[in-house]
Scaffold this motif. Structure first.
Motif, PDB file in Angstrom:
ATOM      1  N   THR A  28       0.849  -1.280  -0.149  1.00 26.02           N
ATOM      2  CA  THR A  28      -0.012   0.126   0.001  1.00 26.02           C
ATOM      3  C   THR A  28       0.851   1.508   0.068  1.00 26.02           C
ATOM      4  N   SER A  29       0.073   2.324  -0.408  1.00 24.95           N
ATOM      5  CA  SER A  29       0.865   3.560  -0.298  1.00 24.95           C
ATOM      6  C   SER A  29       0.109   4.571   0.527  1.00 24.95           C
ATOM      7  N   LYS A  30      -0.656   4.063   1.072  1.00 29.13           N
ATOM      8  CA  LYS A  30      -1.449   4.953   1.991  1.00 29.13           C
ATOM      9  C   LYS A  30      -2.033   3.949   3.317  1.00 29.13           C
ATOM     10  N   VAL A  35      -4.936   4.770   6.699  1.00 24.44           N
ATOM     11  CA  VAL A  35      -6.047   5.470   6.981  1.00 24.44           C
ATOM     12  C   VAL A  35      -6.138   5.534   8.528  1.00 24.44           C
ATOM     13  N   ALA A  48       4.976  11.523   4.491  1.00 24.16           N
ATOM     14  CA  ALA A  48       3.685  11.382   4.174  1.00 24.16           C
ATOM     15  C   ALA A  48       2.817  12.715   3.915  1.00 24.16           C
ATOM     16  N   THR A  97      -5.951  10.204   5.813  1.00 25.27           N
ATOM     17  CA  THR A  97      -5.240   9.248   4.680  1.00 25.27           C
ATOM     18  C   THR A  97      -3.702   9.860   4.755  1.00 25.27           C
ATOM     19  N   VAL A 145      -0.433   9.344   2.734  1.00 29.83           N
ATOM     20  CA  VAL A 145      -0.146   8.965   1.460  1.00 29.83           C
ATOM     21  C   VAL A 145       1.467   9.131   1.400  1.00 29.83           C
TER      22      VAL A 145
END
Length: 144
Positions: free
Chosen positions: A59-61, A63, A85, A97, A99
């Motif tokens: 994943t690049s995120k 939450v 991020a 979120t 990222v």
């Protein structure tokens, strides 16, 4: 029979609201280190947070739940690489979120966050309490 169908329909309808606010299953927290510095003159606080997480799938995120928080500096480290991020807030769902540019692979990771928040009077998060004589204090009901 109609009554059972009605009850099932109501439960199904209500469960859609409960699942709508769930975080995506991209990572799970393993440990939190939190520090807060309340400012009772301004009814706010500064905070630092380090979260040890386990990434479940690439994943690049990430939450997180977040309400009334202003993010200043957020970094995610994994496999010896630290990435700054970007933060995108969804105030309606109370999500933040985080990222990063390069995808994070499954395994351990660390999220480090510096932020400011409001000491609210709504009994949620880190909130403001007052004694009968007007003296203020900060309280939380954080749970794992």
């Amino acid at each position: 029979m109609k009554r059972r169908f009605f009850v099932f329909g109501v439960l199904l309808f209500l469960s859609s609201f409960a699942t709508a606010q769930r975080l995506p299953e991209l990572a799970v927290p393993e440990n939190y280190k939190l520090s807060f510095a309340p400012d009772f003159a301004k009814d706010n606080f500064a905070g630092n947070e380090t979260i040890q997480i386990r990434i479940l799938k690439p994943t690049s995120k990430i939450v997180l739940n977040a309400a009334d928080i202003e993010f200043h500096d957020v970094n995610i480290s994994s496999a010896g690489v630290s990435q700054k991020a970007r933060v995108f807030l969804d105030k309606e769902k109370e999500f933040a979120t985080l990222v990063v540019e390069k995808e994070i692979q499954p395994g351990p990771a660390t999220v480090q966050i510096q932020y400011n928040g409001i000491l609210n009077s709504e009994l949620r998060g880190f909130y403001l309490g007052k004694e009968g004589n007007g003296k203020k204090y900060a309280v939380t009901q954080f749970e794992s």
